[in-house]
Design a protein around this motif. Structure first.
Motif, PDB file in Angstrom:
ATOM      1  N   UNK A  78      11.679   6.687  11.934  1.00  0.00           N
ATOM      2  CA  UNK A  78      12.588   5.714  11.053  1.00  0.00           C
ATOM      3  C   UNK A  78      12.097   3.933  11.902  1.00  0.00           C
ATOM      4  N   UNK A  79      11.375   3.354  10.808  1.00  0.00           N
ATOM      5  CA  UNK A  79      10.885   1.812  10.779  1.00  0.00           C
ATOM      6  C   UNK A  79      12.258   0.956  11.540  1.00  0.00           C
ATOM      7  N   UNK A  80      12.963   1.092  10.284  1.00  0.00           N
ATOM      8  CA  UNK A  80      14.380   0.914  10.314  1.00  0.00           C
ATOM      9  C   UNK A  80      15.223   0.376  11.894  1.00  0.00           C
ATOM     10  N   UNK A  81      15.195   2.210  12.331  1.00  0.00           N
ATOM     11  CA  UNK A  81      16.074   1.796  13.546  1.00  0.00           C
ATOM     12  C   UNK A  81      15.676   1.621  14.619  1.00  0.00           C
ATOM     13  N   UNK A  82      14.303   1.521  14.658  1.00  0.00           N
ATOM     14  CA  UNK A  82      13.544   0.694  16.210  1.00  0.00           C
ATOM     15  C   UNK A  82      13.906  -0.858  15.766  1.00  0.00           C
ATOM     16  N   UNK A  83      13.094  -1.690  14.591  1.00  0.00           N
ATOM     17  CA  UNK A  83      13.611  -2.881  14.321  1.00  0.00           C
ATOM     18  C   UNK A  83      15.282  -3.392  14.758  1.00  0.00           C
TER      19      UNK A  83
ATOM     20  N   UNK B 194       0.947  -1.201  -0.250  1.00  0.00           N
ATOM     21  CA  UNK B 194       0.119  -0.078  -0.078  1.00  0.00           C
ATOM     22  C   UNK B 194       0.671   1.105   0.033  1.00  0.00           C
ATOM     23  N   UNK B 195       2.029   1.051  -0.057  1.00  0.00           N
ATOM     24  CA  UNK B 195       3.243   2.772  -0.370  1.00  0.00           C
ATOM     25  C   UNK B 195       3.912   1.860  -1.677  1.00  0.00           C
ATOM     26  N   UNK B 196       4.425   3.361  -1.149  1.00  0.00           N
ATOM     27  CA  UNK B 196       5.644   2.636  -3.236  1.00  0.00           C
ATOM     28  C   UNK B 196       6.774   1.832  -2.074  1.00  0.00           C
TER      29      UNK B 196
ATOM     30  N   UNK C 252       6.337  -5.893   5.765  1.00  0.00           N
ATOM     31  CA  UNK C 252       7.558  -5.219   5.073  1.00  0.00           C
ATOM     32  C   UNK C 252       7.661  -3.826   5.074  1.00  0.00           C
ATOM     33  N   UNK C 253       7.215  -3.779   6.801  1.00  0.00           N
ATOM     34  CA  UNK C 253       7.065  -1.810   6.763  1.00  0.00           C
ATOM     35  C   UNK C 253       5.987  -1.668   7.443  1.00  0.00           C
ATOM     36  N   UNK C 254       5.545  -1.129   8.863  1.00  0.00           N
ATOM     37  CA  UNK C 254       4.380  -0.642   8.816  1.00  0.00           C
ATOM     38  C   UNK C 254       4.687   1.542   9.309  1.00  0.00           C
ATOM     39  N   UNK C 255       4.155   1.918   8.507  1.00  0.00           N
ATOM     40  CA  UNK C 255       4.646   3.471   9.281  1.00  0.00           C
ATOM     41  C   UNK C 255       6.311   3.386   9.596  1.00  0.00           C
TER      42      UNK C 255
ATOM     43  N   UNK D 122       0.626   2.919   7.666  1.00  0.00           N
ATOM     44  CA  UNK D 122       0.070   2.734   9.056  1.00  0.00           C
ATOM     45  C   UNK D 122       0.319   1.954  10.373  1.00  0.00           C
ATOM     46  N   UNK D 123       1.080   2.166  10.726  1.00  0.00           N
ATOM     47  CA  UNK D 123       1.980   1.185  12.189  1.00  0.00           C
ATOM     48  C   UNK D 123       0.005   0.084  12.875  1.00  0.00           C
ATOM     49  N   UNK D 124       1.299  -0.589  13.021  1.00  0.00           N
ATOM     50  CA  UNK D 124      -0.113  -1.567  13.025  1.00  0.00           C
ATOM     51  C   UNK D 124      -0.133  -2.762  12.089  1.00  0.00           C
ATOM     52  N   UNK D 125      -0.040  -2.429  11.037  1.00  0.00           N
ATOM     53  CA  UNK D 125      -1.213  -2.908   9.100  1.00  0.00           C
ATOM     54  C   UNK D 125      -1.186  -4.056   9.409  1.00  0.00           C
ATOM     55  N   UNK D 126      -0.132  -4.088   9.588  1.00  0.00           N
ATOM     56  CA  UNK D 126       0.442  -5.935   9.575  1.00  0.00           C
ATOM     57  C   UNK D 126       0.028  -6.597  10.264  1.00  0.00           C
ATOM     58  N   UNK D 127      -0.513  -6.175  11.886  1.00  0.00           N
ATOM     59  CA  UNK D 127      -0.767  -7.300  13.126  1.00  0.00           C
ATOM     60  C   UNK D 127      -2.085  -7.140  12.912  1.00  0.00           C
ATOM     61  N   UNK D 128      -2.882  -6.179  12.646  1.00  0.00           N
ATOM     62  CA  UNK D 128      -4.344  -6.023  12.264  1.00  0.00           C
ATOM     63  C   UNK D 128      -4.636  -7.316  11.469  1.00  0.00           C
TER      64      UNK D 128
END
Length: 323
Positions: free
Chosen positions: A177-182, A62-64, A138-141, A120-126
């Motif tokens: 950065x979602x990369x930094x958190x992971x 849903x994101x480029x 593959x990346x959520x917000x 959106x953060x949490x989309x994968x969990x949803x």
């Protein structure tokens, strides 16, 4: 040596890969062990194995995306999986269909795994609550990007015998950065020390949570971040966010936080990484991007191997030989 011999297990303790915050060191090591085996496949004359033949994977983006999407597609094809690519542009989503309805309609086509990227953060969990398939984030917000962190961790492991006591500095736009958190979750689980460095305006408000998670420290000074640093991971400054006035200018950012040849010369053992795409002359000087101690292209290769490993371990394919 097989992954089982290296780790003592060949089964993840999770059905999904939503993030690394709840992945143990044993789970991460298992993924790395499998990724190393699959990386060998990438260098064979015939770079394909039948491991996931008969498994259908949907890439729900849903994101480029360019690197992540292509890497997942290639990983799926290398494993002989059937791949279906979905993008929000031109789909029913543009006509008002919800994420839940989109996923359930695709699920009705009898698919096995979903790779999802969403703003959106949490989309994968949803999605785990909507469909029975295995879900890979593959990346959520600005939440997590676990496969990027895993490929970063694999790249680091190629250059060091252990993560215990290793000093990793993550530099740049930590806030978005979602990369930094992971990477914080994954690296600290393995015993590394992590320094987060960047302008105060690009640090998230929940820094205390990250600091409490493990051996994490904060600095706004690049020289301090690079002191006794083994690996410096520069993050992309998201040019599309410059309208928010969080930085005076990209030139000033490079002067204060960009890694230059002077840093490389002063630290002859320093390795440099970047998740890409790189803004040359911003996060890294162009000469640093091309430096022999820059591991950026190694990260790209390892991305395919890591995603092959994740797909394998989260599918019924883990009962089959690697090939």
């Amino acid at each position: 040596m097989t992954p089982t011999e290296e780790t003592g297990s060949n089964v993840l303790s999770h059905k999904h890969l939503l993030g690394l915050s709840d992945y143990s060191a044993e789970d991460i090591e298992l993924i790395l062990a499998n990724a190393r085996q699959f990386r060998d496949v990438l260098y064979r004359p015939i770079r394909k194995v039948p491991t996931l033949r008969g498994t259908t994977v949907v890439n729900l983006f849903f994101e480029p995306s360019t690197r992540t999407r292509i890497s997942f597609e290639l990983a799926e094809k290398r494993l002989s999986a059937d791949t279906v690519n979905f993008s929000a542009s031109g789909s029913s989503v543009s006509k008002g269909e919800s994420l839940k309805d989109t996923a359930q309609n695709i699920e009705a086509m009898q698919i096995d795994m979903v790779v999802v990227r969403h703003s959106s953060p949490g989309a994968a969990h949803f999605l785990t609550q909507c469909v029975p398939s295995a879900i890979i984030n593959a990346g959520d917000g600005a939440h997590e990007h676990p496969t990027q962190a895993l490929l970063d961790i694999l790249t680091i492991s190629d250059n060091f015998e252990t993560f215990k006591g290793l000093n990793i500095s993550i530099i740049g736009d930590i806030m978005h950065s979602r990369v930094a958190r992971s990477n914080v979750y994954g690296l600290t689980a393995l015993g590394a020390n992590v320094t987060l460095c960047g302008p105060a305006t690009l640090m998230p408000v929940e820094l205390s949570h990250l600091v409490e998670h493990g051996n994490v420290r904060i600095t706004h000074n690049l020289d301090e971040a690079l002191e006794e640093c083994d690996v410096a991971m520069a993050l992309r400054i998201q040019l599309e966010r410059q309208g928010s006035n969080r930085l005076p200018s990209l030139r000033e950012y490079h002067e204060l936080f960009g890694i230059k040849m002077s840093h490389m010369d002063a630290r002859p053992d320093l390795l440099v990484m970047h998740p890409g795409p790189v803004n040359r002359g911003v996060e890294l000087a162009s000469s640093v991007v091309d430096h022999e101690r820059a591991l950026i292209l190694d990260q790209v290769t390892n991305g395919v191997a890591v995603r092959m490993a994740v797909l394998f371990l989260l599918s019924d394919g883990q009962k089959k030989p690697v090939g």
